[in-house]
Design a protein around this motif. Structure first.
Motif, PDB file in Angstrom:
ATOM      1  N   SER A   1       0.823  -1.216   0.000  1.00 17.40           N
ATOM      2  CA  SER A   1       0.000   0.000   0.000  1.00 17.40           C
ATOM      3  C   SER A   1       0.853   1.260   0.000  1.00 17.40           C
ATOM      4  N   ILE A   2       2.070   1.168   0.513  1.00 15.07           N
ATOM      5  CA  ILE A   2       2.944   2.336   0.611  1.00 15.07           C
ATOM      6  C   ILE A   2       3.446   2.782  -0.762  1.00 15.07           C
ATOM      7  N   VAL A   3       3.431   1.877  -1.735  1.00 18.66           N
ATOM      8  CA  VAL A   3       3.970   2.159  -3.069  1.00 18.66           C
ATOM      9  C   VAL A   3       2.886   2.734  -3.964  1.00 18.66           C
ATOM     10  N   ARG A   4       3.225   3.829  -4.642  1.00 13.95           N
ATOM     11  CA  ARG A   4       2.326   4.399  -5.653  1.00 13.95           C
ATOM     12  C   ARG A   4       2.793   3.931  -7.030  1.00 13.95           C
ATOM     13  N   PRO A   5       3.392   4.788  -7.864  1.00  5.52           N
ATOM     14  CA  PRO A   5       3.805   4.269  -9.174  1.00  5.52           C
ATOM     15  C   PRO A   5       5.125   3.514  -9.077  1.00  5.52           C
ATOM     16  N   ILE A   6       5.300   2.571  -9.998  1.00  8.65           N
ATOM     17  CA  ILE A   6       6.559   1.849 -10.148  1.00  8.65           C
ATOM     18  C   ILE A   6       7.083   2.141 -11.554  1.00  8.65           C
ATOM     19  N   ILE A   7       8.312   2.630 -11.617  1.00 10.26           N
ATOM     20  CA  ILE A   7       8.981   2.871 -12.886  1.00 10.26           C
ATOM     21  C   ILE A   7      10.055   1.803 -13.032  1.00 10.26           C
ATOM     22  N   VAL A   8       9.985   1.026 -14.104  1.00 14.79           N
ATOM     23  CA  VAL A   8      10.935  -0.061 -14.318  1.00 14.79           C
ATOM     24  C   VAL A   8      11.927   0.349 -15.393  1.00 14.79           C
ATOM     25  N   VAL A   9      13.208   0.216 -15.093  1.00 15.54           N
ATOM     26  CA  VAL A   9      14.268   0.530 -16.057  1.00 15.54           C
ATOM     27  C   VAL A   9      14.811  -0.787 -16.601  1.00 15.54           C
ATOM     28  N   ILE A  10      14.628  -1.002 -17.899  1.00 15.28           N
ATOM     29  CA  ILE A  10      15.010  -2.267 -18.512  1.00 15.28           C
ATOM     30  C   ILE A  10      16.000  -2.043 -19.648  1.00 15.28           C
ATOM     31  N   ARG A  11      16.561  -3.129 -20.141  1.00 14.79           N
ATOM     32  CA  ARG A  11      17.439  -3.038 -21.308  1.00 14.79           C
ATOM     33  C   ARG A  11      16.614  -2.707 -22.541  1.00 14.79           C
ATOM     34  N   GLU A  12      17.182  -1.886 -23.402  1.00 19.75           N
ATOM     35  CA  GLU A  12      16.445  -1.398 -24.570  1.00 19.75           C
ATOM     36  C   GLU A  12      15.972  -2.523 -25.473  1.00 19.75           C
ATOM     37  N   ASP A  13      16.743  -3.604 -25.536  1.00 24.77           N
ATOM     38  CA  ASP A  13      16.395  -4.701 -26.436  1.00 24.77           C
ATOM     39  C   ASP A  13      15.475  -5.739 -25.797  1.00 24.77           C
ATOM     40  N   GLU A  14      14.976  -5.446 -24.595  1.00 24.10           N
ATOM     41  CA  GLU A  14      14.147  -6.433 -23.900  1.00 24.10           C
ATOM     42  C   GLU A  14      12.717  -5.964 -23.652  1.00 24.10           C
ATOM     43  N   GLY A  15      12.290  -4.937 -24.389  1.00 27.46           N
ATOM     44  CA  GLY A  15      10.933  -4.446 -24.218  1.00 27.46           C
ATOM     45  C   GLY A  15       9.888  -5.503 -24.511  1.00 27.46           C
TER      46      GLY A  15
ATOM     47  N   VAL B   1       7.880   2.321 -18.218  1.00 26.39           N
ATOM     48  CA  VAL B   1       9.016   1.449 -18.510  1.00 26.39           C
ATOM     49  C   VAL B   1      10.022   2.297 -19.283  1.00 26.39           C
ATOM     50  N   VAL B   2      11.235   2.389 -18.762  1.00 23.44           N
ATOM     51  CA  VAL B   2      12.261   3.277 -19.306  1.00 23.44           C
ATOM     52  C   VAL B   2      13.454   2.439 -19.761  1.00 23.44           C
ATOM     53  N   ASN B   3      14.029   2.807 -20.888  1.00 27.24           N
ATOM     54  CA  ASN B   3      15.246   2.134 -21.349  1.00 27.24           C
ATOM     55  C   ASN B   3      16.433   2.578 -20.509  1.00 27.24           C
ATOM     56  N   GLY B   4      17.199   1.612 -20.039  1.00 27.33           N
ATOM     57  CA  GLY B   4      18.343   1.915 -19.200  1.00 27.33           C
ATOM     58  C   GLY B   4      19.581   2.266 -19.993  1.00 27.33           C
ATOM     59  N   GLY B   5      20.641   2.594 -19.275  1.00 29.22           N
ATOM     60  CA  GLY B   5      21.917   2.911 -19.897  1.00 29.22           C
ATOM     61  C   GLY B   5      22.865   1.729 -19.833  1.00 29.22           C
ATOM     62  N   ILE B   6      24.095   1.943 -20.273  1.00 31.38           N
ATOM     63  CA  ILE B   6      25.098   0.885 -20.257  1.00 31.38           C
ATOM     64  C   ILE B   6      25.501   0.555 -18.826  1.00 31.38           C
ATOM     65  N   GLU B   7      25.635   1.582 -18.002  1.00 31.34           N
ATOM     66  CA  GLU B   7      26.035   1.398 -16.605  1.00 31.34           C
ATOM     67  C   GLU B   7      24.875   1.713 -15.667  1.00 31.34           C
ATOM     68  N   ARG B   8      24.992   1.229 -14.437  1.00 34.16           N
ATOM     69  CA  ARG B   8      23.915   1.393 -13.465  1.00 34.16           C
ATOM     70  C   ARG B   8      23.575   2.855 -13.215  1.00 34.16           C
ATOM     71  N   HIS B   9      24.604   3.701 -13.080  1.00 32.83           N
ATOM     72  CA  HIS B   9      24.350   5.104 -12.753  1.00 32.83           C
ATOM     73  C   HIS B   9      23.546   5.794 -13.852  1.00 32.83           C
ATOM     74  N   GLU B  10      23.732   5.372 -15.112  1.00 38.72           N
ATOM     75  CA  GLU B  10      22.948   5.945 -16.201  1.00 38.72           C
ATOM     76  C   GLU B  10      21.487   5.512 -16.092  1.00 38.72           C
ATOM     77  N   SER B  11      21.277   4.268 -15.726  1.00 38.23           N
ATOM     78  CA  SER B  11      19.912   3.764 -15.570  1.00 38.23           C
ATOM     79  C   SER B  11      19.195   4.462 -14.421  1.00 38.23           C
ATOM     80  N   VAL B  12      19.929   4.702 -13.342  1.00 36.90           N
ATOM     81  CA  VAL B  12      19.346   5.407 -12.197  1.00 36.90           C
ATOM     82  C   VAL B  12      18.853   6.782 -12.617  1.00 36.90           C
ATOM     83  N   ARG B  13      19.681   7.530 -13.337  1.00 33.22           N
ATOM     84  CA  ARG B  13      19.303   8.879 -13.745  1.00 33.22           C
ATOM     85  C   ARG B  13      18.104   8.872 -14.685  1.00 33.22           C
ATOM     86  N   ARG B  14      18.053   7.908 -15.570  1.00 36.14           N
ATOM     87  CA  ARG B  14      16.915   7.845 -16.502  1.00 36.14           C
ATOM     88  C   ARG B  14      15.611   7.557 -15.754  1.00 36.14           C
TER      89      ARG B  14
END
Length: 243
Positions: free
Chosen positions: A49-63, A82-95
């Motif tokens: 119940s504490i969670v509202r939206p969930i944004i999932v960051v995935i690999r671009e080729d796995e949609g 659903v957002v396409n992630g970056g090559i590294e974790r920090h890029e995915s976090v920012r997206r």
């Protein structure tokens, strides 16, 4: 004075390569008792119940793979983006955080590893309540075994384990801090392995709450076996209606 029950926006990171799994299939879609790892993580968060939206960051080729998974195991109504992630974790976090920054619903944001399927409601509540007062809060567990450091000359030395902690996710902070800590130009050049590092770089204190030993990060094939053992021996971790 009663503190209003907090709600959180979740960013779930599932764009990693998972090379340590040594499998042709992305570890996020490896199955634990017949259910994909990432689906277990999302299903559990979706039910809180504490969670509202969930944004999932995935690999671009796995949609398509992600969409097929939802069709097979069931739609999750809180998965808003659903957002396409970056090559590294920090890029995915920012997206992921950039999406939240443009589409906020809650005052608190949490980032979570998609490979941690056993986060509990109690730990989420501890994090959310702490982050109402603190700048950033992370869950940690104590180091219970003897730890040694090896020096360049080959000699080793015992490290004081009372000063060491193992860091987990989710990590929680306020929505208002996204722009300054993650999206500012000088901060975007940083490459920390967890979100608390961005706050520490700005001289801000990191608060810690108790993590949980069962909140494991599935990294290797042995972790998949351990996950099944946890499910078989803990009713709290089972995923209705799959277990």
């Amino acid at each position: 004075m009663n503190i209003k029950e907090p709600c959180v926006d979740m960013v779930v990171l599932a764009a990693g390569k998972g090379t340590r799994m040594k499998s042709a299939t992305n570890k996020m879609y490896q199955k634990i008792k017949g259910v994909p790892l990432i689906y277990r993580t999302l299903y559990r968060l979706n039910a809180l119940s504490i969670v509202r939206p969930i944004i999932v960051v995935i690999r671009e080729d796995e949609g398509a793979v992600f969409d097929d998974m939802l069709c097979t195991y069931g739609a999750l109504h809180k998965v808003e983006g659903v957002v396409n992630g970056g090559i590294e974790r920090h890029e995915s976090v920012r997206r992921g955080l950039n999406y939240i920054h443009k589409n906020p619903l809650s005052g608190i944001v949490m980032t979570h590893d998609g490979a941690r399927p056993f986060v509990t409601a109690l730990m989420m509540e501890r994090l959310a309540k702490s982050s109402q007062e603190k700048t950033v809060t992370i869950p940690v567990i104590n180091v219970n075994e003897t730890v040694r450091r090896r020096h360049k000359n080959g000699a080793t030395q015992i490290v004081d384990r009372d000063q060491l902690f193992i860091t987990q996710t989710p990590q929680a902070f306020k929505y208002d801090d996204i722009a300054t800590c993650f999206l500012a130009e000088n901060q975007q050049k940083l490459e920390f392995t967890d979100e608390a590092g961005y706050f520490e770089h700005l001289g801000l204190a990191v608060s810690m709450v108790d993590g949980e030993k069962s909140n494991i990060k599935v990294t290797t094939k042995e972790d998949l076996v351990w996950s099944e053992f946890l499910l078989e021996n803990s009713t709290q971790l089972r995923l209705d209606p799959f277990d």
